[in-house]
Motif scaffolding. Structure first.
Motif, short mmCIF file in Angstrom:
data_model
loop_
_atom_site.label_atom_id
_atom_site.label_comp_id
_atom_site.label_asym_id
_atom_site.label_seq_id
_atom_site.Cartn_x
_atom_site.Cartn_y
_atom_site.Cartn_z
N PRO A 31 1.02 -1.14 0.07
CA PRO A 31 -0.05 -0.14 -0.07
C PRO A 31 0.91 1.17 -0.13
O PRO A 31 0.44 2.13 -0.61
N THR A 50 -0.33 -6.40 1.59
CA THR A 50 -1.54 -6.71 1.84
C THR A 50 -1.78 -7.87 1.02
O THR A 50 -1.74 -7.65 -0.39
N SER A 74 -5.09 0.19 -1.97
CA SER A 74 -5.37 -1.23 -2.06
C SER A 74 -6.65 -1.64 -2.82
O SER A 74 -6.93 -2.77 -3.41
#
Length: 198
Positions: free
Chosen positions: A128, A137, A182
């Motif tokens: 991110p 992530t 994201s």
């Protein structure tokens, strides 16, 4: 096939010293003194490290529920930027929890959907904010039964969840209603994967 050059390139930056600026239960924030191979230095480089990382610097998960080809997004008010946005379900991996279990838990906590870990469609990773946060992530999508708007309870700044068509999401992106990195990467990877399916 794209060759992965990461393992053959020596580190370009050396950590000379580190000072703790702030800590809470989730993150440690440091001011790092760093230097590169050419002699350039930054004396107070901001570095944020999650307290808990799993499997190759994974700190969190992001997941989109999909029902009848519509994607569920949550309306969230983000305090640092003072704005509302539409985002995927996201959260941190907890200690002694694997990545899939974290995605299942976040889906239940933030949207009330119960799914099994093997129902998750793995869509890879995103970093991110790689210039500041040492965290990646893991991205997932999952088919769910319900596609109506619903209220999301119990999370600071969270509003309703709404299921949108691809065209509606593209309009939200164009209008600046979806800015979260994201979420944007997850949507792209999901649509790309759907297009590539035989």
């Amino acid at each position: 096939m794209v060759k992965d050059f990461r393992s053959s390139i020596p580190p370009q930056i050396t950590l000379l010293s580190r000072s703790v600026v702030f800590e809470n239960t989730v993150f440690s924030v440091f001011a790092d003194h760093i230097a590169d191979n050419s002699g350039h230095q930054v004396e107070r480089y901001l570095s944020v490290l999650p307290k808990y990382l799993v499997d190759d610097s994974i700190a969190g998960v992001a997941v989109i529920p999909v029902a009848n080809e519509r994607i569920g997004l949550i309306r969230i008010f983000r305090h640092p930027v003072g704005r509302w946005s539409w985002e995927a379900i996201k959260g941190h991996v907890e200690p002694d929890e694997n990545i899939q279990a974290a995605a299942v838990r976040e889906l239940q906590e933030e949207a009330g959907f119960s799914v099994l870990p093997d129902a998750l469609l793995d869509l890879g990773f995103t970093a991110p904010e790689a210039g500041v946060i040492k965290a990646r992530t893991r991205l997932f999508a999952v088919d769910v039964e319900q596609s109506a708007a619903r209220t999301v309870a119990g999370e600071l700044g969270h509003g309703e969840m709404v299921f949108y068509s691809r065209g509606e999401i593209e309009m939200l992106i164009a209008e600046g209603e979806i800015e979260d990195a994201s979420t944007l990467v997850l949507l792209f990877k999901y649509w790309f994967q759907q297009h590539e399916r035989p």
